[in-house]
Design an enzyme around this catalytic site. Structure first.
Site, PDB file in Angstrom:
ATOM      1  N   GLY A 114      32.279 -24.439  35.320  1.00 24.53           N
ATOM      2  CA  GLY A 114      31.754 -25.752  34.943  1.00 24.53           C
ATOM      3  C   GLY A 114      30.626 -25.725  33.929  1.00 24.53           C
ATOM      4  N   SER A 119      36.171 -21.867  32.336  1.00 26.43           N
ATOM      5  CA  SER A 119      36.599 -21.010  33.440  1.00 26.43           C
ATOM      6  C   SER A 119      37.974 -21.433  33.928  1.00 26.43           C
ATOM      7  CB  SER A 119      35.589 -21.063  34.592  1.00 26.43           C
ATOM      8  OG  SER A 119      35.582 -22.337  35.204  1.00 26.43           O
ATOM      9  N   ASP A 164      41.787 -24.340  24.687  1.00 25.99           N
ATOM     10  CA  ASP A 164      41.212 -23.376  25.621  1.00 25.99           C
ATOM     11  C   ASP A 164      42.214 -22.292  25.993  1.00 25.99           C
ATOM     12  OD1 ASP A 164      39.259 -25.255  25.477  1.00 25.99           O
ATOM     13  OD2 ASP A 164      39.361 -25.878  27.582  1.00 25.99           O
TER      14      ASP A 164
END
Ligand code: ADP
Ligand code: MG
Length: 374
Positions: A114, A119, A164
């Protein structure tokens, strides 16, 4: 060691261990949905997963970051679950890759959760990389990126873009990944900060402001309205001159939102040139322009992000900007190695003086993408 931890929990040896990194985006913010470019690199923190097949249809998952929680489900229930909690990131990948064999899975992640370093993608991509290897699925990296994005969009329920997962899977040490969000093509761009005694400081402000006005949706809708009004497919099709000549047709807010998108797309391409010619001072100036544009035209910054950026610049940073969606999260600053202590201390002091929660600091050079390690 993850092998020993796996054996302790499951009383057997893992068949495969894979890892995938988190990421930070150098430049190209809030333009993935405008068919723009982004330029992230993988950080050196990774999430690892160890997996073994089972002879039944049970899936058991545990994570070192979620102590005392061993989650057990049947493969037959995964599709209908879409449940709560961290395990859905793992189950989503099993669902997306259509795995039909029971599994034991142990997760151990070093990417801070976070903090805006993704992650979640690191977790998804480590599991996908391990499963691709274990079941000889022969998926390419771009296929895995789309499959893990599908897991996060459709199973976890987070409407993230493709950045991502792409960078977590495709990154190379020493390079950032230029990703064209229009056709998903990629190019590796050399980023030799270390050779110039520079590093990227990542500042997690730990602020998370609620989006009172539905911030993300409003920004995105503005860009789509402007595209429609001006008769183009997306902000990608506009030059700044074209946009300026059509300003009278737009509201002041629409014009400012579009100006961010158009100039940010141009900045990413200019950043590539400046990085390739190792002109890091000129590159730093683009980070500053990006921040001003996000702050003043897109209005997605917040006092904590501005304080971090200002303190970094006052203490010798070559450039600094907010990263991610905004209204909190992280900022980055390109700094000289020798200034690292001074810059983080100055940011800590600025935060304390304003009564903000103490920030967290990370630093990383561009690192490798996902891999099978045994
Ligand atoms: P970010 O991706 O920026 O770190 P997200 O909210 O998208 O933030 O993802 C964080 C979530 O991903 C965590 O709350 C948790 O549910 C899950 N997660 C990430 N890494 C792990 C891990 N190592 N073990 C268990 N869950 C994890
Ligand atoms: Mg995430």
């Amino acid at each position: 060691m993850i092998e020993q931890e796996f054996e302790r929990v499951f009383n057997a040896a893992p068949e495969v261990i894979a890892q995938a990194p988190g990421r930070v985006n150098l430049i190209g913010e809030h333009i993935d949905y405008s068919e723009g470019f982004v330029l992230p690199f993988a950080i050196d923190d990774v999430t690892r997963c160890a997996i073994a097949r089972r002879s039944d249809r049970r899936v058991r998952v545990t994570s070192a970051q979620q102590v005392n929680e061993l989650i057990e489900v049947s493969l037959d229930d995964i599709a209908a679950m879409r449940g709560e909690g961290w395990v859905r990131y793992v189950l989503g990948v099993i669902w997306s890759l259509e795995i039909e064999t029971g599994l034991d899975i142990y997760i151990d992640g070093k990417v801070p959760l976070g903090a805006g370093l993704s992650s979640s993608a690191a977790l998804e991509c480590s599991v996908a990389t391990a499963l691709n290897h274990l079941f000889h699925l022969e998926k390419s990296l771009s296929e895995l990126a789309l499959l893990t994005q599908r897991a996060e969009n459709k199973y976890v329920g987070v409407p993230c873009g493709i950045m991502d997962q792409s960078v977590s899977l495709m990154a190379k040490a020493g390079y950032a990944l230029l990703l064209d969000c229009r056709d998903l093509s990629t190019r590796h761009i050399s980023v030799d900060f270390a050779g110039a005694d520079l590093r990227l400081l990542i500042i997690d402000t730990r602020a998370h402001h609620a989006l009172i006005d539905g911030g993300y949706a409003e920004r995105r809708a503005s860009c789509e309205e402007v595209a429609k009004l001006l008769g183009v497919g997306s902000m990608r099709a506009l030059s700044i001159e074209m946009l300026q000549s059509r300003e009278p047709e737009l509201t002041p807010t629409q014009f400012k939102r579009a100006r961010h998108a158009v100039t940010e797309i141009a900045r990413v391409l200019e950043a590539v040139k400046r990085l390739e010619s190792k002109d890091f001072y000129a590159f730093g100036e683009l980070l500053n322009e990006s921040h001003r544009s996000l702050r003043d035209d897109y209005t997605v910054s917040c006092p904590e992000l501005d304080a971090a950026v200002d303190a970094a610049l006052e203490n010798g940073a070559l450039g600094s900007r907010m990263v991610g969606g905004g209204f909190g999260g992280s900022a980055v600053a390109l700094i000289r190695d020798e200034d690292a202590g001074k810059v983080s201390l100055a940011i800590e002091k600025a935060f304390a003086a304003k009564g903000f929660t103490a920030p967290r600091f990370f630093s990383s050079l561009p690192s490798d993408g996902a891999k099978v390690i045994s």
